[in-house]
Scaffold this active site. Structure first.
Site, PDB file in Angstrom:
ATOM      1  N   ASP A  28     -17.611  60.471  24.779  1.00 44.43           N
ATOM      2  CA  ASP A  28     -17.666  59.874  23.448  1.00 44.43           C
ATOM      3  C   ASP A  28     -16.467  58.958  23.222  1.00 44.43           C
ATOM      4  O   ASP A  28     -15.386  59.190  23.766  1.00 44.43           O
ATOM      5  CB  ASP A  28     -17.674  60.991  22.397  1.00 44.43           C
ATOM      6  CG  ASP A  28     -18.110  60.498  21.032  1.00 44.43           C
ATOM      7  OD1 ASP A  28     -18.734  59.416  20.959  1.00 44.43           O
ATOM      8  OD2 ASP A  28     -17.844  61.195  20.044  1.00 44.43           O
ATOM      9  N   ASN A  76     -29.921  58.823  20.373  1.00 45.15           N
ATOM     10  CA  ASN A  76     -29.307  57.502  20.478  1.00 45.15           C
ATOM     11  C   ASN A  76     -30.281  56.358  20.285  1.00 45.15           C
ATOM     12  O   ASN A  76     -29.868  55.194  20.110  1.00 45.15           O
ATOM     13  CB  ASN A  76     -28.608  57.336  21.835  1.00 45.15           C
ATOM     14  CG  ASN A  76     -27.316  58.120  21.943  1.00 45.15           C
ATOM     15  OD1 ASN A  76     -26.877  58.445  23.048  1.00 45.15           O
ATOM     16  ND2 ASN A  76     -26.698  58.464  20.815  1.00 45.15           N
TER      17      ASN A  76
END
Length: 250
Positions: A28, A76
């Site tokens: 991330d 996503n």
């Protein structure tokens, strides 16, 4: 240029005693890393992809046999069309560019996740990379694309139910050892250590079943800045943990 060392000068691998055999990473912070530099988010994703190579190559030095990375989640798809398209292009480019290096480094690559939503070209590249590296066993790299832990369990449960309905599986025999055989990760050991970069302290639907007894490290470092040295430090820290798996020391 890498200058070959004499045999008696080759350093011993820095393997951490008692370190993790299987590390899973939630990579991330690519977007924030790019934003901090005044660049588009995809610039950060490209930097993050380059970081993957360094971490994969360092695994043998720390005794890590299995590395699983979270590349693209089922959630996503909610991102902008431009970013999603850019990520899919990046995956295709990464596979094409890295196939030779991964094979030469003895890395076996597997992909987990639901491939049905991916485009045919990407699926073919994924299949070809898996086949090209199937004989390797130095490092097992698993890449999660269009992956979600809940989605994985739902797909596994569906396959299990189909086997019960077809008479291939006795429902009375189903226990906690049965479902893992239907998961995407059925050939892999459960992760010992899960690392999340960028300062967020959540697991984001990643390896929900498999990580039941994993140790977690939530670190502030953004993924493109995550170094081999920091990876080694986290592996060493794991070696000092007291893992009892619900039991009590006597």
């Amino acid at each position: 240029m890498n200058i070959p060392q004499e045999a008696d000068q080759t350093p011993e691998p820095d393997i951490t005693p008692g370190g993790p055999r299987h590390v899973a990473i939630i990579m991330d912070g690519n977007g924030r890393w790019a934003t901090q530099r005044g660049r588009p988010r995809l610039f950060g994703h490209h930097a993050g992809a380059r970081r993957v190579r360094e971490i994969v190559q360092s695994c043998p030095d720390f005794g890590v046999k299995y590395l699983t990375i979270f590349a693209f989640s089922t959630e996503n798809w909610k991102r902008t069309q431009v970013e999603v398209a850019g990520l899919m292009s990046l995956f295709r480019r990464y596979i094409t560019k890295e196939t030779r290096a991964l094979s030469e480094d003895g890395v076996r690559v597997r992909f987990i996740g639901d491939r049905l939503r991916l485009d045919d070209k990407l699926i073919k590249l994924m299949n070809d990379l898996e086949a090209a590296t199937a004989h390797n066993d130095k490092v097992n790299l698993t890449i999660a694309i269009n992956y979600g832990g809940r989605d994985e369990v739902a797909r596994a449960t569906k396959r299990l139910a189909q086997d019960v309905a077809a008479g291939r599986l006795d429902p009375e025999s189903v226990d906690e050892e049965t479902l893992p055989r239907y998961l995407d990760t059925y050939v892999l050991p459960d992760p010992d250590l899960v690392i999340r970069t960028s300062g967020e302290a959540r697991i984001s639907n990643f390896l929900l079943w498999q990580s039941a007894y994993a140790e977690y490290e939530f670190i502030d470092t953004l993924w493109p800045d995550f170094t081999r040295e920091e990876f080694g430090s986290l592996c060493a820290s794991f070696g000092g943990r007291d893992r009892r798996f619900g039991a009590v020391k006597t």
